[in-house]
Design a protein around this motif. Sequence first.
Motif, PDB file in Angstrom:
ATOM      1  N   PHE A  60       0.826  -1.205   0.000  1.00 39.84           N
ATOM      2  CA  PHE A  60       0.000   0.000   0.000  1.00 39.84           C
ATOM      3  C   PHE A  60       0.863   1.258   0.000  1.00 39.84           C
ATOM      4  CE2 PHE A  60      -2.583   3.321   2.017  1.00 39.84           C
ATOM      5  CZ  PHE A  60      -3.738   3.239   1.265  1.00 39.84           C
ATOM      6  N   PHE A  61       2.101   1.127   0.512  1.00 37.30           N
ATOM      7  CA  PHE A  61       2.982   2.287   0.639  1.00 37.30           C
ATOM      8  C   PHE A  61       4.112   2.218  -0.383  1.00 37.30           C
ATOM      9  CE2 PHE A  61       1.266   1.370   4.862  1.00 37.30           C
ATOM     10  CZ  PHE A  61       0.725   2.597   5.204  1.00 37.30           C
ATOM     11  N   PRO A  62       4.628   3.372  -0.813  1.00 39.88           N
ATOM     12  CA  PRO A  62       5.841   3.359  -1.629  1.00 39.88           C
ATOM     13  C   PRO A  62       7.022   2.916  -0.764  1.00 39.88           C
ATOM     14  CG  PRO A  62       5.290   5.605  -0.973  1.00 39.88           C
ATOM     15  CD  PRO A  62       4.147   4.743  -0.525  1.00 39.88           C
ATOM     16  N   LYS A  63       8.111   2.555  -1.395  1.00 46.08           N
ATOM     17  CA  LYS A  63       9.293   2.149  -0.643  1.00 46.08           C
ATOM     18  C   LYS A  63       9.786   3.320   0.190  1.00 46.08           C
ATOM     19  CE  LYS A  63      13.834   0.016  -1.250  1.00 46.08           C
ATOM     20  NZ  LYS A  63      14.837  -0.474  -2.244  1.00 46.08           N
ATOM     21  N   PHE A  64      10.095   3.060   1.478  1.00 48.48           N
ATOM     22  CA  PHE A  64      10.604   4.126   2.344  1.00 48.48           C
ATOM     23  C   PHE A  64      11.605   3.562   3.326  1.00 48.48           C
ATOM     24  CE2 PHE A  64       7.058   2.355   4.660  1.00 48.48           C
ATOM     25  CZ  PHE A  64       7.386   2.459   6.004  1.00 48.48           C
ATOM     26  N   ASP A  65      12.586   4.396   3.717  1.00 45.53           N
ATOM     27  CA  ASP A  65      13.578   3.967   4.698  1.00 45.53           C
ATOM     28  C   ASP A  65      13.465   4.725   6.014  1.00 45.53           C
ATOM     29  OD1 ASP A  65      14.826   6.455   4.102  1.00 45.53           O
ATOM     30  OD2 ASP A  65      16.010   5.522   2.528  1.00 45.53           O
ATOM     31  N   SER A  66      12.631   5.770   6.045  1.00 36.17           N
ATOM     32  CA  SER A  66      12.371   6.489   7.294  1.00 36.17           C
ATOM     33  C   SER A  66      11.056   7.244   7.141  1.00 36.17           C
ATOM     34  CB  SER A  66      13.512   7.463   7.629  1.00 36.17           C
ATOM     35  OG  SER A  66      13.645   8.441   6.630  1.00 36.17           O
ATOM     36  N   PHE A  67      10.553   7.755   8.260  1.00 37.61           N
ATOM     37  CA  PHE A  67       9.321   8.532   8.194  1.00 37.61           C
ATOM     38  C   PHE A  67       9.341   9.625   9.249  1.00 37.61           C
ATOM     39  CE2 PHE A  67       8.454   4.901  10.961  1.00 37.61           C
ATOM     40  CZ  PHE A  67       7.862   5.479  12.073  1.00 37.61           C
ATOM     41  N   VAL A  68       8.556  10.684   8.981  1.00 35.34           N
ATOM     42  CA  VAL A  68       8.443  11.817   9.897  1.00 35.34           C
ATOM     43  C   VAL A  68       6.976  11.992  10.248  1.00 35.34           C
ATOM     44  CG1 VAL A  68       8.782  14.300  10.197  1.00 35.34           C
ATOM     45  CG2 VAL A  68      10.447  12.962   8.885  1.00 35.34           C
ATOM     46  N   CYS A  69       6.639  11.907  11.536  1.00 36.55           N
ATOM     47  CA  CYS A  69       5.270  12.141  11.983  1.00 36.55           C
ATOM     48  C   CYS A  69       5.021  13.643  12.037  1.00 36.55           C
ATOM     49  CB  CYS A  69       5.035  11.491  13.352  1.00 36.55           C
ATOM     50  SG  CYS A  69       5.007   9.675  13.314  1.00 36.55           S
ATOM     51  N   LEU A  70       4.133  14.125  11.180  1.00 37.50           N
ATOM     52  CA  LEU A  70       3.848  15.559  11.107  1.00 37.50           C
ATOM     53  C   LEU A  70       2.873  15.987  12.194  1.00 37.50           C
ATOM     54  CD1 LEU A  70       3.472  15.752   7.220  1.00 37.50           C
ATOM     55  CD2 LEU A  70       5.541  16.031   8.601  1.00 37.50           C
ATOM     56  N   ASP A  71       1.978  15.079  12.560  1.00 37.17           N
ATOM     57  CA  ASP A  71       1.088  15.259  13.705  1.00 37.17           C
ATOM     58  C   ASP A  71       0.637  13.858  14.121  1.00 37.17           C
ATOM     59  OD1 ASP A  71      -1.115  14.547  11.979  1.00 37.17           O
ATOM     60  OD2 ASP A  71      -1.219  16.627  11.311  1.00 37.17           O
ATOM     61  N   GLU A  72      -0.413  13.750  14.937  1.00 35.60           N
ATOM     62  CA  GLU A  72      -0.830  12.443  15.435  1.00 35.60           C
ATOM     63  C   GLU A  72      -1.330  11.518  14.333  1.00 35.60           C
ATOM     64  OE1 GLU A  72      -3.601  12.543  18.593  1.00 35.60           O
ATOM     65  OE2 GLU A  72      -2.314  13.687  19.951  1.00 35.60           O
ATOM     66  N   THR A  73      -1.813  12.074  13.228  1.00 38.90           N
ATOM     67  CA  THR A  73      -2.428  11.235  12.198  1.00 38.90           C
ATOM     68  C   THR A  73      -1.815  11.392  10.814  1.00 38.90           C
ATOM     69  OG1 THR A  73      -4.121  12.915  11.753  1.00 38.90           O
ATOM     70  CG2 THR A  73      -4.633  11.230  13.415  1.00 38.90           C
TER      71      THR A  73
END
Length: 289
Positions: free
Chosen positions: A246-259
């Motif tokens: 469902f998601f593109p390939k990623f090696d990290s993520f940043v939570c911009l807010d709770e959702t």
Amino acid sequence: MIYLMSMLDCVLFKDEEIFVERNLLYELSEIKDERYLIFSHSGEITGSLNFYKIINSKSSKHGNIISFKYNHDTYIILNPCEHKPTFSTCIKYKNNDVMINLSNELVVSISGEILLEQKIDLEYSHYEIENDSLFIYFTGKREYVVVISKNELKFAGYIDECNIDGEEKYFLTKKRDSLNHGAVCHVTKGEIDNYLVYLDDYGMNLKREFVVGVYLDCIKAGNLNYAHALMSGEFSSVNTETLSEFFPKFDSFVCLDETSVALINKNTLAGIFKFEIDKDSIQNIIQID
């Protein structure tokens, strides 16, 4: 608002030192057309940046820095790195050439086919061939191993724990994520088994604000059963094995807010997703960008 997040602990310097901790959002104000030097905590200069030029640029990439807008806010993601000389070597394995190229990124290929690309700070150490398996070892702040068998990548990870007894080997990588996953590679008599373990022996009472981060940590680690258990309603009917698709390939993520979360792959924005959450479960995921 303008926010800064660094993927590494570092120091920004112009007239004074500004210590920046990794994975924390900093709100910026009074942006001026001036340049800051970026230092690692050990004192090396790893780059420089100008916040004014970044936020007024039409480009989203600025070397090791990316920027993007979401909900009228601007996010600047800092990924400082040291430019290292390139090291290359070739290993003969089962009548094939295994090429290792190492600079700021480790690339392992066999007969021209890339098996592994990972941004990492390592130095090449040595290799071993046992039965049909090739073990390539690297050194650094944490030792690292790449395991290839039958011309396929079977495991690549830091060696946080290692147990070798004859032809039997155990390698464990601590994922250092929200669930404290451990990835294990077990090799015995040429057979290779990969699985996940929990390094904490206590249960977790999941709060709403942590649901998104835990879910994506599970997707990254490959713990799809746990990720599926975090979903509810009609969304829970999604096939467990297809969750990561469902998601593109990623090696990290940043939570911009709770959702809301931004996915990063190789210092490039891979997409922004918004989660619909009820209590402590996910009911829907919407791709924003």
